[in-house]
Design an enzyme around this catalytic site. Structure first.
Site, PDB file in Angstrom:
ATOM      1  N   LYS A 130       0.862  -1.188   0.000  1.00 51.62           N
ATOM      2  CA  LYS A 130       0.000   0.000   0.000  1.00 51.62           C
ATOM      3  C   LYS A 130       0.897   1.237   0.000  1.00 51.62           C
ATOM      4  O   LYS A 130       1.927   1.250   0.697  1.00 51.62           O
ATOM      5  CB  LYS A 130      -0.875  -0.055   1.257  1.00 51.62           C
ATOM      6  CG  LYS A 130      -1.911   1.048   1.395  1.00 51.62           C
ATOM      7  CD  LYS A 130      -2.693   0.837   2.697  1.00 51.62           C
ATOM      8  CE  LYS A 130      -3.832   1.815   2.853  1.00 51.62           C
ATOM      9  NZ  LYS A 130      -4.613   1.557   4.086  1.00 51.62           N
ATOM     10  N   SER A 168      -9.420   1.136   3.173  1.00 50.91           N
ATOM     11  CA  SER A 168      -8.675   2.034   2.319  1.00 50.91           C
ATOM     12  C   SER A 168      -7.646   1.311   1.439  1.00 50.91           C
ATOM     13  O   SER A 168      -7.169   1.870   0.456  1.00 50.91           O
ATOM     14  CB  SER A 168      -7.934   3.074   3.162  1.00 50.91           C
ATOM     15  OG  SER A 168      -7.045   2.440   4.071  1.00 50.91           O
ATOM     16  N   SER A 227      -9.520  -1.339   7.213  1.00 46.98           N
ATOM     17  CA  SER A 227      -8.947  -1.132   5.872  1.00 46.98           C
ATOM     18  C   SER A 227      -8.141  -2.291   5.299  1.00 46.98           C
ATOM     19  O   SER A 227      -7.785  -2.268   4.120  1.00 46.98           O
ATOM     20  CB  SER A 227      -8.093   0.127   5.858  1.00 46.98           C
ATOM     21  OG  SER A 227      -8.904   1.257   5.970  1.00 46.98           O
TER      22      SER A 227
END
Lengths: 472, 67
Positions: free
Chosen positions: A82, A157, A181
């Site tokens: 990420k 996310s 997330s």
């Protein structure tokens, strides 16, 4: 050469092929780069693709292995991070163009552990801007799309991590989980996502959203891959003030142990909350399956479940606003409008309310910890719905409209408050073909039991073997 | 001042925003005011919790060399 589909092979399978020199890391990386080129126009999983760097790293790995120096199960395995995990010499945007030119000098601890294990960083993955949203929206780098239906959200996310692992673009991806997330996109994309115990995986070098709620965790396609990844990334880190000094077991050790007699708690309130009837039916079948394997099912009550959104939301909003305060002063106009609203409103919550949320957190944790005197794990739905349509502000659950953010975080937030481990594993598909996830939570630092139950379920079902057909 | 949603006037909101160092343009002002009111009302379940004398789990432990 091999007949194995390298893009959907597990870490264990790839590692065996690599260690026996039946497949080279160069072939693995080439296969993944090809897969990415075919699917990325639809999915938009990446912010930065490191094709040249990954090919070079693969050649180095191949040379090492040919010299008889195989570093272990992750050697030569493609990993995506990420884009809030700092990577030395590689830009790290946190999902915002404001940081489009930010190139960290050093790797975060997780990236350096992957590097030491021989894993190959193939790219930096798309995410909800500053990790502040559960839907995988990003106007700066484009929204993330669900591999099972690109009209639906990948979740957030860590949406790019979810779509990349589910689509065979990466073998291992990493996300961070503040209100769900890791687990939200994992559930929506039909993969395995583990939020480990707070303090078990270092946060050093990650852009914070909420210091006391952030948990980095693996997003992969099998429970064993999660365990193998945890073996590499877990452990005390003096660079993280919250890092825990605990012994790190071999997380694969208990995977094949029977769950006969294990006590499984079903949280009554999870089924009283808004929960789509089709998802509920699939999750109840999964629970029955676990019971059929010899586990004891006990209904339990999480008495403060209804307050969990307010407790978690208050802490998160205040800490995110505090961290991003200077950004708000200098770059407010450049922020994604919903993220800007969330950050600004966090500045107006009083210190007294923040501390009351922390007091309530203590009560919440006491009450949840007490449940583990009668059960070993808590099992329930990961999500009340399947992935909603992109940019939908609200969703309909059994005829009632519910705000999307509230709906998709309702089952994940409780375990960010407690800081205890929780995993989602695929447990079925809706009639429309969208994945459904089963959440299994456990005691602090008892990832082994959580993984054991998840593996027992996974190894007797085939949901994890189904892959999306992505039209390019 | 913002402990109860119903008490948050637009004037109080603007004062607090200025104190926070936020620059507001006219269009955003209205949007943020509405959003803040919805956020503050979402804290109602928190305010109803009887926390008694529970301490928040934020214990400060001095470093060894500071003792």
């Amino acid at each position: 050469m091999t007949d194995v589909n390298l893009c959907y092979a597990s870490v264990r399978a790839l590692s065996e092929l690599v260690s026996k020199k039946q497949v080279s890391p160069v072939e693995i990386i080439e296969a993944h780069l090809q897969r990415i080129s075919e699917t990325e126009p639809v999915l938009n999983s990446f912010i930065t693709l490191l094709a040249d760097e990954a090919q070079e790293a693969a050649r180095r790995a191949e040379a090492m292995i040919n010299r008889g120096n195989h570093l272990g199960p992750l050697h030569g395995i493609p990993v995506g991070l990420k884009d809030l995990f700092n990577t030395g010499g590689v830009k790290t945007t946190s999902g915002s163009r404001i940081f489009d030119n930010y190139v960290p000098i050093e790797d975060c601890t997780v990236a350096s552990k992957f590097r030491a294990a021989g894993a190959i960083l193939i790219g930096k993955l798309n995410m909800h801007q500053f990790a502040y949203g559960p839907t995988g929206e990003n106007p700066d780098y484009g929204h993330m799309h669900n591999p099972w239906d690109p009209e639906k959200i990948a979740g957030g996310s860590s949406g790019g991590s979810g779509s990349a692992a589910a689509s065979g673009q990466c073998t291992i991806t990493m996300g961070s989980d503040t209100g769900g997330s890791v687990r939200i996109p994992s559930s929506f994309c039909g993969i395995v996502g583990l939020k480990p115990t707070y303090g078990l995986v270092s946060r050093n070098g990650l852009t914070p959203l909420s210091w006391c709620l952030d948990h980095p965790g693996p997003m992969v396609r099998t429970v064993e891959d999660a365990a193998l990844t945890m073996n590499v990334i877990s452990g005390f880190d003096p660079k993280d003030v919250a890092s825990a000094r605990v012994n790190i077991p071999d997380y694969t050790e208990n995977l094949n142990k029977s769950i006969q007699g294990l006590r499984v708690g079903i949280v009554k309130e999870f089924f009283d909350a808004p929960l789509d009837a089709e998802v509920e039916s699939i999750v109840r079948k999964a629970i029955s399956h676990i019971e059929s394997m010899g586990a004891e099912i006990h209904e339990v009550s999480m008495s403060m479940f209804e307050q969990s959104q307010a407790i978690s939301g208050t802490i998160l909003m205040c800490e995110a606003a505090a961290y991003h305060r200077e950004l708000l002063k200098d770059h407010a106009e450049e922020l994604y409008a919903p993220v800007r609203l969330r950050l600004e409103s966090g500045l107006l919550i009083t210190a007294a309310d923040y501390l009351k949320a922390q007091q309530a957190r203590a009560l919440f944790n006491t009450s949840v910890n007490a449940l583990y005197q009668t059960v070993d794990v808590l099992v329930g739905p990961s999500q009340p719905i399947t992935a909603p349509t992109l940019l939908a502000q609200s969703v309909e659950i059994n005829g009632t409209r519910v705000g999307t953010t509230a709906a998709v975080t309702q089952y994940s937030r409780p375990y960010n408050i407690t800081g205890t481990p929780a995993i989602t594993v695929p447990c079925g598909f809706s009639a429309s073909g969208m994945p459904v996830g089963l959440q299994i939570a456990g005691k602090a630092f008892d990832e082994s039991t959580v993984l054991q139950v998840a593996h027992a379920y996974e190894s007797t079902t085939d949901w994890h073997l189904k892959h999306p057909d992505i039209a390019s | 001042m913002v402990s109860n949603t119903n008490e948050l006037s637009h004037e109080a909101f603007l004062y607090l925003i200025r104190q926070s160092g936020i620059d507001l343009d006219t269009g955003h002002d209205k949007e943020l005011f509405d959003y803040v009111k919805s956020v503050l009302s979402s804290l109602d379940p928190l305010r109803s919790i009887d926390v008694g004398s529970t301490e928040p789990p934020m214990m400060f432990i001095p470093a060894q060399e500071d003792v």
